[in-house]
Structure formats: C-alpha cells, structure tokens
Design a protein around this motif. Structure first.
Motif, mmCIF file in Angstrom:
data_model
loop_
_atom_site.group_PDB
_atom_site.id
_atom_site.type_symbol
_atom_site.label_atom_id
_atom_site.label_comp_id
_atom_site.label_asym_id
_atom_site.label_seq_id
_atom_site.Cartn_x
_atom_site.Cartn_y
_atom_site.Cartn_z
ATOM 1 N N THR A 1 0.823 -1.209 0.000
ATOM 2 C CA THR A 1 0.000 0.000 0.000
ATOM 3 C C THR A 1 0.856 1.257 0.000
ATOM 4 O O THR A 1 1.753 1.405 0.830
ATOM 5 N N THR A 2 0.565 2.145 -0.935
ATOM 6 C CA THR A 2 1.104 3.503 -0.926
ATOM 7 C C THR A 2 -0.085 4.448 -0.914
ATOM 8 O O THR A 2 -0.917 4.416 -1.830
ATOM 9 N N PHE A 3 -0.191 5.276 0.108
ATOM 10 C CA PHE A 3 -1.266 6.256 0.179
ATOM 11 C C PHE A 3 -0.831 7.542 -0.509
ATOM 12 O O PHE A 3 0.316 7.985 -0.355
ATOM 13 N N VAL A 4 -1.731 8.134 -1.269
ATOM 14 C CA VAL A 4 -1.493 9.456 -1.853
ATOM 15 C C VAL A 4 -2.511 10.425 -1.262
ATOM 16 O O VAL A 4 -3.704 10.116 -1.171
ATOM 17 N N MET A 5 -2.040 11.570 -0.809
ATOM 18 C CA MET A 5 -2.942 12.569 -0.245
ATOM 19 C C MET A 5 -3.723 13.255 -1.359
ATOM 20 O O MET A 5 -3.180 13.542 -2.419
ATOM 21 N N VAL A 6 -5.009 13.495 -1.103
ATOM 22 C CA VAL A 6 -5.889 14.055 -2.122
ATOM 23 C C VAL A 6 -6.722 15.194 -1.538
ATOM 24 O O VAL A 6 -6.930 15.276 -0.328
ATOM 25 N N GLY A 7 -7.196 16.058 -2.427
ATOM 26 C CA GLY A 7 -8.111 17.120 -2.013
ATOM 27 C C GLY A 7 -9.554 16.684 -2.116
ATOM 28 O O GLY A 7 -10.428 17.249 -1.442
ATOM 29 N N ALA A 8 -9.829 15.701 -2.958
ATOM 30 C CA ALA A 8 -11.183 15.164 -3.133
ATOM 31 C C ALA A 8 -11.075 13.751 -3.641
ATOM 32 O O ALA A 8 -10.112 13.400 -4.342
ATOM 33 N N GLN A 9 -12.046 12.908 -3.306
ATOM 34 C CA GLN A 9 -12.018 11.511 -3.721
ATOM 35 C C GLN A 9 -13.023 11.190 -4.815
ATOM 36 O O GLN A 9 -12.752 10.380 -5.698
ATOM 37 N N LEU A 10 -14.193 11.785 -4.720
ATOM 38 C CA LEU A 10 -15.314 11.361 -5.552
ATOM 39 C C LEU A 10 -15.816 12.475 -6.457
ATOM 40 O O LEU A 10 -15.757 13.660 -6.098
ATOM 41 N N ASN A 11 -16.322 12.104 -7.608
ATOM 42 C CA ASN A 11 -17.059 13.012 -8.478
ATOM 43 C C ASN A 11 -18.519 12.954 -8.053
ATOM 44 O O ASN A 11 -19.200 11.949 -8.253
ATOM 45 N N THR A 12 -19.010 14.023 -7.423
ATOM 46 C CA THR A 12 -20.355 14.014 -6.845
ATOM 47 C C THR A 12 -21.349 14.850 -7.658
ATOM 48 O O THR A 12 -22.340 15.316 -7.121
ATOM 49 N N VAL A 13 -21.102 15.014 -8.955
ATOM 50 C CA VAL A 13 -21.975 15.846 -9.766
ATOM 51 C C VAL A 13 -23.419 15.325 -9.767
ATOM 52 O O VAL A 13 -24.367 16.077 -9.864
ATOM 53 N N PHE A 14 -23.577 14.004 -9.646
ATOM 54 C CA PHE A 14 -24.920 13.429 -9.581
ATOM 55 C C PHE A 14 -25.292 12.978 -8.175
ATOM 56 O O PHE A 14 -26.007 12.018 -7.972
ATOM 57 N N GLY A 15 -24.733 13.656 -7.179
ATOM 58 C CA GLY A 15 -25.062 13.336 -5.798
ATOM 59 C C GLY A 15 -23.953 12.550 -5.135
ATOM 60 O O GLY A 15 -23.003 12.100 -5.765
ATOM 61 N N GLY A 16 -24.087 12.387 -3.791
ATOM 62 C CA GLY A 16 -23.040 11.753 -3.017
ATOM 63 C C GLY A 16 -22.884 10.283 -3.295
ATOM 64 O O GLY A 16 -21.870 9.719 -3.010
#
Length: 347
Positions: free
Chosen positions: A332-347
């Motif tokens: 496992t290598t974790f990468v830090m992110v500002g956002a995970q999901l594309n929520t254009v059609f809801g969560g």
C-alpha cells in the motif's frame, strides 16, 4: 500546551495508489488471514472484520450471519447471562467476542457465563482507554483468563497501545470519536484522525507482536480497504452493518400523503441519550451524552452488504497486486488528495 504540526490523516484524505500486477481476477486473491495471538499462542483464521458491540449490531443473529463469511462479532454486553451461556456453548462462538465493561457486575456476569460455557474471546470496552485503572483491568483480565484472546480499548496513540499489550491485550482497539453515531469530538474536543491513529498504533503493536482493530470511521468498502492498508489486523464496523435483519434496531415505517415510504431502522451510539435511558435510566448528572440517534435505511439481510465489503477488498487487492490480505500493508502507498469522488450526480 503544545502543538503538533505534522499532518494527521483520515480515510477521506487519501487514496491507494495502484501498482502493476500479475493478478487477472478478483477470484485469485485470498481475503482471509491466519492471525496468531501473542499471549495465548492460539491462531484464528477468517475474514478479519468485526461487527461492533453496539446493541443494534452486536447481536447473536449477526454472529450467525457473519460466521458464514468467516467474520466476527463483538456481542453487546446487555444480553442476560443465561442467553450468553447458551450462545457460547454453540458453534458461532468460535468467531465471537464476549463484551464487558469494568464494573464488578461485569466480572460476576462473565464468571456466571464461563461456569456453563467456554469463552475464548473477550472484548474489554471503554470509551477512554487512557486511565491507569483500565490498564489494571486488562492485567486482571489476563490473569483470570490466561487462555482467552483479549481485545481492549479504545486508544489512538502508540504509547497506550504498547501499554495495553504489555498489560495482557492481544488486540488493541483503535479509535476515539470517528464513529458515525459518536459525538465525542463534538462534546469534548478530543480525538485523532483515524487513518493516522491506525498507522501509528499498528506500528507500535506489531513491534511487540500484538495486533490492532480499527474501530470506527469506515463509511464505504474503500475505507475498510484503507484500514487494512494502514496496518489494521481487524476492522470493526457499526454504521455500515446497521439497518439489517440481523440487527435489533426498531424498524420505522411511515407514509406521506398515503404513500408508504422506504422503511428505516433506529441506530444509536452506546453513549447516546437513547442508550443511557434504555440501560441506566438516563444520563448521569456528572456526564453528557456523547452519541446520537439516527434513522438508517432498512436493508434486509446482511449477506449482500458483506459481499459488497469483501468484494471491495478483493478488488483493492487486485489493483495493488496483493494475493493475500496480509500482504496489503506492504503493497500500500497512500497518496494525499483534495477530493475523492465526483459528486456531480449526488453523493
């Protein structure tokens, strides 16, 4: 007062980076583990997921269902002694923790159950595992139950993880405040981002040949996968297993303008007003409620949810080339992110 400036991470702050792999299918990976418990020398093999010892999810019916998947349940501590003795005399007890607190009544009840049936797994559960008294309780539990696997917590730092293992715990439960119906962070300002807590506590535990259970903060199968990647030997779930037939929550059915709405189930934290009114007659004058009560969608049998969770873990393993679950932290290598999901059609 002091400030730690190095970043601490939660599940939402990272993604797992994929790696080139020879695996061609999810069917090629093994999500079971064989774990050895340092104080007893015993081993256990299964899918290392534990239903939380909340009275909605930590049920005997849940134990029977998760036993079919090789997973475990920590029973809630409010079952009567006779019912517990009958249960622990049966086959599902091989994957079940007996839960207790720290009062003399808890110890007397455990003795009554043990007089009629063997108890191989103990979960000693308190909200705050940082007191000297709790360390002494773990020492007592080990002295009086030398052949039992003991899980104790909760803590979030390496120093207390080591202290509990040295006191007699085989597994340390990690998490303060990340649960979906826990309000400890809101009420007290105390806590620790769960991913970093798991990483740091796992590192401390594994140095002593102990184990950790990541307790709380998982909302989707990907979070379970991240917990294993962070070094968790077990992952404990509450909210993700709520709302099923095997739970003991009240089902709520409502209609709006004559139209029946989707059924829901009541789910609450064990430090909530709801739980304390149910088991203690109300919130004691010296404390405040640190849990909330919510309605979750009613989801039928838990088998479909378990298939989804295990499928997500299998898929993660194929992305990083891990044939066996025990290989996941090393790959496992974790990468830090500002956002995970594309929520254009809801969560």
């Amino acid at each position: 007062m002091r400030i730690e400036n190095d970043p601490k991470l939660d599940f939402k702050d990272v993604l797992i980076r994929p790696k080139r792999s020879t695996l061609a299918s999810r069917s090629e990976v093994d999500v079971t583990r064989t774990l050895r418990f340092m104080h007893t020398g015993r081993t256990w093999t299964g899918f290392p997921l534990v239903a939380a010892n909340m009275d909605v999810t930590g049920t005997m019916a849940m134990a029977g269902a998760l036993h079919r998947h090789g997973a475990m349940v920590a029973l809630h501590k409010h079952y009567p002694a006779d019912a517990l003795a009958d249960f622990f005399a049966g086959p599902a007890s091989a994957n079940t923790f007996y839960s207790l607190g720290t009062t003399e009544a808890d110890w007397e009840k455990l003795a009554a159950v043990k007089s009629r049936a063997p108890v191989h797994f103990l979960c000693i559960d308190v909200a705050n595992g940082y007191t000297e008294r709790f360390v002494e309780i773990v020492e007592r539990a080990r002295a009086e139950n030398p052949d039992a696997v003991i899980m104790a917590g909760n803590v979030v730092t390496g120093d207390m993880t080591e202290a509990l293992i040295l006191a007699g715990a085989d597994i340390v439960k990690v998490g303060i405040g990340p649960g979906s119906v826990c309000t400890t962070r809101k009420m007290t300002g105390v806590g620790y981002p769960q991913l970093s807590a798991v990483i740091e506590c796992a590192d401390a535990a594994h140095g002593l040949k102990g184990l950790v259970c990541a307790d709380g903060g998982c909302t989707v199968p990907g979070d379970v996968a991240k917990a294993y990647g962070a070094g968790a030997d077990f992952v404990m779930l509450g909210g993700m297993l709520a709302g099923h037939d095997e739970c003991e929550g009240e089902i709520v059915r409502e209609s709006v303008d004559g139209v029946e709405q989707p059924a829901k189930m009541i789910f609450y934290g064990m430090s909530s007003d709801t739980a304390m009114k149910k088991y203690a007659g109300g919130v004691a004058a010296y404390r405040a409620s640190e849990g909330k009560t919510v309605e979750v969608p009613y989801r039928g049998g838990v088998d479909a949810t378990m298939q989804e969770i295990m499928g997500g873990v299998r898929s993660m393993m194929t992305y990083i080339g891990a044939t066996k679950l025990k290989e996941v932290p090393k790959r496992t290598t974790f990468v830090m992110v500002g956002a995970q999901l594309n929520t254009v059609f809801g969560g």
